[in-house]
Design a protein around this motif. Structure first.
Motif, mmCIF file in Angstrom:
data_model
loop_
_atom_site.group_PDB
_atom_site.id
_atom_site.type_symbol
_atom_site.label_atom_id
_atom_site.label_comp_id
_atom_site.label_asym_id
_atom_site.label_seq_id
_atom_site.Cartn_x
_atom_site.Cartn_y
_atom_site.Cartn_z
ATOM 1 N N VAL A 89 7.563 -2.386 5.596
ATOM 2 C CA VAL A 89 8.979 -1.995 4.721
ATOM 3 C C VAL A 89 8.516 -1.052 4.086
ATOM 4 O O VAL A 89 7.825 -0.800 3.246
ATOM 5 N N ASN A 90 9.132 -0.339 4.262
ATOM 6 C CA ASN A 90 8.880 1.011 3.106
ATOM 7 C C ASN A 90 9.885 1.399 1.696
ATOM 8 O O ASN A 90 10.709 1.516 2.617
ATOM 9 N N MET A 91 9.162 1.465 0.799
ATOM 10 C CA MET A 91 10.378 0.911 -0.591
ATOM 11 C C MET A 91 9.872 2.244 -1.137
ATOM 12 O O MET A 91 8.895 2.368 -1.771
ATOM 13 N N ARG A 98 1.244 -1.078 0.276
ATOM 14 C CA ARG A 98 0.310 -0.161 -0.125
ATOM 15 C C ARG A 98 0.287 1.120 -0.156
ATOM 16 O O ARG A 98 1.763 1.452 -0.094
ATOM 17 N N GLY A 99 0.208 2.205 -0.247
ATOM 18 C CA GLY A 99 1.005 3.506 0.122
ATOM 19 C C GLY A 99 1.683 3.222 1.308
ATOM 20 O O GLY A 99 1.253 3.325 2.006
ATOM 21 N N ILE A 100 2.764 4.841 1.041
ATOM 22 C CA ILE A 100 2.900 4.935 2.767
ATOM 23 C C ILE A 100 2.266 6.469 2.882
ATOM 24 O O ILE A 100 2.603 7.412 2.243
ATOM 25 N N SER A 106 4.807 10.278 4.503
ATOM 26 C CA SER A 106 5.611 10.881 4.159
ATOM 27 C C SER A 106 6.841 12.036 3.283
ATOM 28 O O SER A 106 7.448 11.949 3.598
ATOM 29 N N GLY A 107 5.124 12.026 2.181
ATOM 30 C CA GLY A 107 5.229 12.708 0.908
ATOM 31 C C GLY A 107 6.211 12.709 0.267
ATOM 32 O O GLY A 107 6.825 13.533 -0.514
ATOM 33 N N GLU A 108 7.090 11.003 0.305
ATOM 34 C CA GLU A 108 7.316 10.947 -1.078
ATOM 35 C C GLU A 108 6.680 9.277 -1.649
ATOM 36 O O GLU A 108 5.477 9.364 -0.879
ATOM 37 N N TRP A 109 7.443 9.769 -2.502
ATOM 38 C CA TRP A 109 6.523 8.232 -3.200
ATOM 39 C C TRP A 109 7.312 6.705 -3.260
ATOM 40 O O TRP A 109 8.556 6.510 -3.071
ATOM 41 N N GLY A 110 6.357 6.044 -2.376
ATOM 42 C CA GLY A 110 6.865 5.172 -2.107
ATOM 43 C C GLY A 110 5.728 3.690 -2.415
ATOM 44 O O GLY A 110 4.159 3.990 -2.100
#
Length: 599
Positions: free
Chosen positions: A108-110, A32-34, A37-41
């Motif tokens: 785990v955030n990718m 799923r989305g993180i 974070s304000g970032e894409w992953g």
RNA sequence: GUUCCCGUAGCUCAAUCGGAUAGAGCGCUGGCCUCCGGAGCCAGAGGCUGUGGGUUCGAGUCCCGCCGGGAACGCCA
């Protein structure tokens, strides 16, 4: 689709990393989305899922309360999950597939290379255009039936929910790749029609409709219904008329044909104004005789039996069910006249035999749930496997603050009247915002806004939720509403209109800000929203989607100046604006809502 | 009696296959038009997700009970 490619890549990498650590990943890997974070992953909770392994080896000390013991187990699981997540993250980092990998709270955030994803996504949207969000073609055709209105009555806001839902569902499923046939089933015969004919002959003979056809039909019906209910003499006259109809008395048939035509013209106009079209029109009057033949067949095959003079199917008994489930279906009256059920059998069979659809979806309010289960089950017993794939798509009905709507008593909100109120309110708002605009254009925008608002108001809650109609609320064009989304679209159009051509082969994103990441993420979410709405028969998912996209675009609009930005940045932001415009337009179209370029 | 649906902020509603900090709108309080359009935006106040158990590493979400509201259940449509 760009994002599904990335998801696939992440999934494969995760599986490999876990196997490398001697852990067998679950069949359905969470991805799923993180958040925050304000970032894409993409994030996975898979390590939390696997964290119960080894729990048994760590005994819980004696003397702890249940609650304390539970807390301890949870804390240990968290620790194990975090440890595993760190190992997985380490392995993923070594692979170098992601711009960054982190282990947080057991997740785990990718992270992906945002600039790269942004370029691919924006180009994808640009190339796909009005097809952006479309699903892969699916096998098997599906007929969606909705907009089942009656002749000799008005259309009211209760019907509006049905029409809006059915139309949106048809658009969404077609877009998601299904071969969709849109059907409607008009109640052009039955007690209500004969009552109307009686009342017309009695008190309105020779009268024609005024401008308000629906209101005129409705008034005569309500008047007749009330009179028949209150006066036994009228009741007798009405029965007599019904008997003449059954004999196909030419005079009665002629009157029926004439007023039926007039009603149908009115219904066609209603649908047209709402932008709703059908591929197939079914009529109750045409299902009566074929329905009786189906009943005969059911009796001959021993599926149905006669009880107290009427044909019934004891469904539970036939299926060997102990608990009351489908109960007993009454197919026809004991006097041989047809019931709604009789006609429904013929109708559904026609869908399978004549239209050859693989399944039928019937958008009808929730009170008919048992009824439709019975219809489909009976046809299944008759050998139609399509019936097993068919379904009733239920939704809660629309009520008034004073109680349920009832066309018999006249406690309804006329659709034309409501539409006119909305239209007038929209005209005044458009005129207020655009005093210089030519009238023709103002009216066109007011039309898009008012129709869009009406539909949005019918689609903005779950099918399972009752809708209490509130006129003032419906007339409000602020906040969570069609105009909010349409306005975001118009804003995007305005920017594009003033901007130079976008150079798609030179998309240099530079640093992507958090609002831009949010916007990209929102744009990228259309295929998933469509797929889910089609799978769950819930246009609401698309409603939520377009609203969110509009909201995120407004954030971007405030924080990221486009036209004033230096050239390279401007080009990239213009691409973002263009992609937003296309995506909003596609999303709105799926709801049957127009996206005006100016408003 | 059997079955189904609903219960989340004052009101109307969201919340992915159960997943990190439960989000919007309306209303309320206070701000933002020298700036791509203010049908917009920002900030603030506002929550024991009806209730009691259970399952789970984790429950608004799944299971059971209870309370409250709605609906269906053989001659209506």
């Amino acid at each position: 689709m760009v994002l599904s490619q990335d998801a696939k890549r992440a999934r494969e990498a995760l599986v490999e990393a876990l196997r490398g650590l001697g852990k067998e990943p679950p069949a359905r890997l969470d991805l799923r989305g993180i958040p925050f974070s304000g970032e894409w992953g993409l994030a996975s909770s898979v390590c939390l899922q696997l964290s119960r392994d080894g729990a048994a080896e760590e005994p819980v000390p004696e003397g702890l309360s249940k609650k304390e013991a539970r807390k301890l187990v949870e804390a240990r699981s968290r620790e194990r999950a975090q440890a595993l997540a760190e190992q997985v993250a380490h392995r993923l980092r070594e692979r170098g597939l992601f711009s960054n990998v982190q282990a947080v709270n057991g997740y785990v955030n990718m992270y992906f290379d945002t600039a790269d994803v942004a370029r691919r996504l924006l180009r994808d949207v640009c190339e796909s255009g009005e097809s952006y969000g479309r699903g892969e073609p699916k096998t098997g055709s599906v007929m969606i039936e909705y907009g089942q209105l009656n002749t000799h009555k008005e259309g009211h806001v209760g019907h509006l929910r049905n029409i809006s839902l059915g139309d949106a569902l048809a658009r969404i499923m077609a877009f998601d790749g299904y071969d969709v046939v849109r059907a409607t089933y008009i109640g052009d015969i039955g007690a209500h029609v004969i009552k109307w004919l009686w009342g017309y002959t009695k008190w309105h003979d020779g009268e024609g409709p005024d401008d308000d056809v629906g209101g005129w039909l409705q008034r005569i019906y309500v008047e007749a219904n009330r009179a028949i209910q209150e006066n036994p003499e009228y009741e007798r006259e009405y029965r007599e008329l019904f008997a003449r109809w059954d004999r196909r008395d030419p005079e009665v048939v002629a009157l029926w044909e004439r007023t039926r035509k007039l009603s149908l013209d009115y219904l066609h106009r209603l649908f047209e104004e709402l932008g709703v079209e059908f591929d197939a029109w079914f009529y109750e009057s045409e299902c009566e005789e074929p329905g009786k033949r189906v009943v005969q067949e059911l009796l001959e095959k021993g599926i149905a039996e006669v009880d107290e003079g009427a044909p019934v199917v004891r469904i539970d008994e036939k299926l060997g069910l102990k608990k009351e489930t489908y109960r007993t279906a009454l197919l026809q009256r004991s006097d041989g006249t047809s019931l709604y059920f009789t006609k429904e059998l013929a109708l559904t069979r026609a869908k399978f035999d004549q239209y050859h659809v693989d399944r039928s979806l019937n958008v009808v309010d929730v009170r008919q749930s048992l009824y439709f289960q019975q219809v489909f089950k009976v046809l299944e017993l008759l050998g139609y496997e399509q019936a097993a794939r068919s379904a009733h798509v239920p939704y809660e009905y629309v009520t008034l603050a004073t109680g349920p709507m009832s066309s018999r008593s006249g406690a309804t909100v006329n659709l034309d009247e409501f539409a006119r109120d909305m239209y007038e309110r929209a005209i005044s708002t458009v005129s207020e915002k655009n005093p210089e605009m030519p009238e023709e254009q103002r009216l066109a925008i007011a039309r898009d806004v008012s129709i869009g608002s009406m539909k949005f108001g019918m689609l903005d809650r779950d099918n399972t939720k009752l809708l209490v109609f509130d006129r003032e609320e419906a007339l409000d064009f602020d906040g969570f509403s069609a105009p909010y989304v349409q306005y975001a679209h118009a804003r995007a159009c305005r920017i594009l209109e003033k901007a130079p051509e976008i150079r798609w082969d030179e998309l240099h994103t530079g640093e992507v800000s958090p609002v831009e990441v949010n916007l990209l993420e929102a744009i990228g979410g259309l295929p998933e929203a469509v797929e889910r709405a089609a799978r769950e028969y819930k246009p609401l998912h698309v409603v939520n989607y377009v609203y969110n996209l509009a909201r995120v675009f407004n954030d971007f609009y405030r924080e990221s100046p486009v036209l004033r930005a230096e050239e390279e940045l401007r080009n990239y932001r213009l691409a973002l604006v263009y992609a937003t415009k296309v995506t909003l337009e596609n999303g709105l179209r799926l709801l049957g809502i127009a996206a005006p370029e100016v408003m």
